[in-house]
Every structure is written in C-alpha cells, then in structure tokens.
Design a protein around this motif. Structure first.
Motif: not given
Length: 366
Positions: A301-305, A307-319, A328-337
């Motif tokens: 769960g923390f791994e997915a979190y 990854g989602l924080q990476f995606l959030k910071s990217a789409f929010a324009g922070i980084v 971020g996508i790879l972390l979410v995929v690995m967590a689900i797997g």
C-alpha cells in the motif's frame, strides 16, 4: 667465514642422447593423453546422448500417464482418491529425478531473452547437482548482503539530508543510489533466470517485478532532482521513496530469516525442491504469516501511495518531468502485481491446507 662451494649450484650437464630420449618420451606421453581424452569424451558423449533420450522418454511417459488419469476421472472410470494416489506417485517419481544428477539430462528449459541479451546463446544449466546448489547458495548470500544495504543506503541519505544538507537532497547521491539499485536488480534478475533454468520454482512475477525495477532505476538515473526553492515540496516524492526503500529492506531481512527456515523444513519433508528459493510471501507457517502478511500489505500500500504521489506532483506542475510520471506508473504497477501475487499465494496455501485436512480426516475415518 665459510666459503660457498659455487660448483654445487651449477647444473649438471645432461648427455645429448639422454635429452633426446626424454623429449621423445614427453611427446609420446602427450599423444597418449590426447588419444585417451578423445576416447573418453566420445564414450561420455554417447552415454550422455542415451541418457538424454531416456530422460525425454521419461517426461513423455509422465505426460501420457497424467493425461490418461485426467481422462479416466472425467469419464468416471477411475476413483478420485485412487487418481490422487497415482498423481502423488508420479510426483514422487519426478522429485526423484529432479533431486538427482539425472536432472541435468532433462530437456533444458527456455532461458528467456534477458539472459540471451547479456550472455548470448549459451546453456547456463549446470550438469552437476552440487554446482546447482552452489549457485542457489550464492544467490541467498547475495540477497542477505543486499537486504542490509537496502536498509542502510536510504537511511544514510535521509540522515545526511536532515543533519548535513539542510533538508534538501543533492542530485548526485540519489542518482548514485539509483545506480546501485540498477546493479542490484540486474544481478537479482540474472541470478533468478539462471536458477529457473536449473530447476528452481520461482514465480514468473518476481522476475518481471525486477524487470520493472530495473527500468525504474534506469529512468531515475536521468532524473535531475530539483532543489531550492521549495525543496521540501519538490523532493517529497523522493523522501517517500527512500522511506519505502527502508521499509522494504526490513521486510527482506525478516523474509530471509523466517521463511528460509520454513523452506528448509519443507525440503526435509519432501514438499519442496532443494533448488527452490525464498520469494513467495505465503511460504511461512501460520504464526509467521500473522506477522509477515500485514507487513507485506502495508508495504504494498505504501508503494502504491508513493507512486500516486509521484503522479500527483507531476500533473500538479510541482515536478513535471517524464521521469517522475514513468516512475510513478511503475511503482503503482509493481504494488498491484505484488498484492495480486500475495493473494494468490495465500489462496494456494489455503487450498493445500484444506486438501491435507480432507486427506487426514479420510484416513482417520478409514
């Protein structure tokens, strides 16, 4: 002072005819060794070919008998309990071959593109059982060493971030850590592919998981981490990733300690192959599972979190960088797997336990 007899250290001259005889004898010995070696290799090659044909015939017989048992059970011409007994006998026959030296003469398993990319079209299957077990021991030793580093490396970075770097990580130490992760996961993937070629029962997901981790580490090396201003906000994802890495290091240490003891017990009971390694989450006993499984789910769960924080910071324009999105996508995929694989392991364990209880109760009633 005593005088050294210089004549004693001088070489004794050898007659020319004697020297010629010695050279001729050595040449003759070389030819005899060559002929003996060629003859021996020819005999061994013929015997190996015969043994390989017998091993192929053995596998074909196993497949034919299993297909026959399945067909007879489907037609209700064979009792289910008797079919299970036959299946156990066939599995015992397979274990006899797999645990012995004859396993080297079974048809080689497909080694996959990963090994061929690094090693070329060579056969990595060891011909002797002790060599295979040595490969497994080296793999376990490699995991023990890297588990400790997996914990200490990010811990050191986080400590230096707070005490030395004023709460802002420089790019180079983090990239150095990602380079080490690239080396780690590449080494694990190569060793696991070699172990699978030599008969280890490693779930394919774990190999694919390491492929994803290799891709993430390779992408992260090109990620130039931003600092001031707003360093804490820009590096929030990196900080969470390092915290998750520390958590994974603790889990690896627990896994190596507890589950390997269980694996040795399963090998002694004949329920596992000596070439099997620790990776499945549900391989512990019940008491250990009550401790390990919540830790596994928490880590996933923390791994997915993260990854989602990476995606959030990217789409929010922070980084907003492509490396952040890919990681971020790879972390979410690995967590689900990992989560799906853990659930499958637990379900498999529960089915095996239910089957064992049913067999035991039936024997007691008989």
């Amino acid at each position: 002072m005593e005088r050294v007899d210089e004549s004693a250290s001088e070489p004794v001259p050898v007659p020319a005819d004697r020297l010629q005889e010695e050279v001729r004898r050595v040449m003759e010995q070389a030819r005899e060794l060559q002929e003996f070696g060629s003859s021996l290799l020819w005999k061994v090659s013929n015997e190996e070919q015969s043994l390989r044909q017998n091993a192929i015939s053995f596998e074909s017989s196993i497949r034919r008998l299993r297909s026959m048992i399945t067909s007879l059970v489907a037609q209700k011409l064979l009792d289910r309990s008797l079919a299970n007994k036959y299946e156990e006998d066939l599995q015992r026959a397979i274990c006899i071959i797999a645990e012995g030296d004859a396993a080297a003469f079974l048809p080689a398993k497909y080694q996959g593109r990963f090994l061929r990319k690094f090693l070329g079209p060579i056969n990595v299957r060891a011909s002797r059982k002790e060599v295979q077990l040595k490969v497994k021991e080296e793999y376990n030793s490699y995991r023990d060493r890297t588990a400790l580093l997996f914990l200490l490396f990010p811990l050191t970075l986080l400590v230096l971030r707070s005490w030395v770097w004023d709460g802002c990580l420089p790019a180079f130490p983090v990239q150095l850590y990602q380079a080490w992760l690239l080396f780690l996961y590449t080494g694990l993937a190569m060793r696991e592919n070699i172990l699978r070629a030599n008969g280890s029962d490693i779930r394919p997901w774990w190999v694919h998981h390491h492929y994803c981790a290799i891709a993430m580490a390779l992408i992260s090396i090109t990620w130039e981490i931003e600092g001031q201003p707003n360093c804490a906000q820009k590096q929030k994802g990196v900080e969470l990733f390092l915290q998750w890495a520390m958590m994974q290091g603790v889990v690896m240490l627990l896994q190596n300690r507890y589950q390997r003891q269980r694996l040795y017990t399963r090998i002694a009971l004949g329920k596992a192959n000596r070439m099997d390694v620790v990776w499945g989450e549900a391989s512990g006993v019940d008491g250990q599972l009550w401790i390990l499984c919540p830790i596994f789910f928490l880590m996933q769960g923390f791994e997915a979190y993260v990854g989602l924080q990476f995606l959030k910071s990217a789409f929010a324009g922070i980084v907003f960088k492509w490396q952040v999105i890919c990681c971020g996508i790879l972390l979410v995929v690995m967590a689900i797997g990992n989560f799906i694989n853990t659930i499958q392991s637990l379900m498999t364990k529960s089915r095996i336990k239910a089957k064992m209880k049913g067999t035991k109760s039936k024997k007691e009633s008989d």
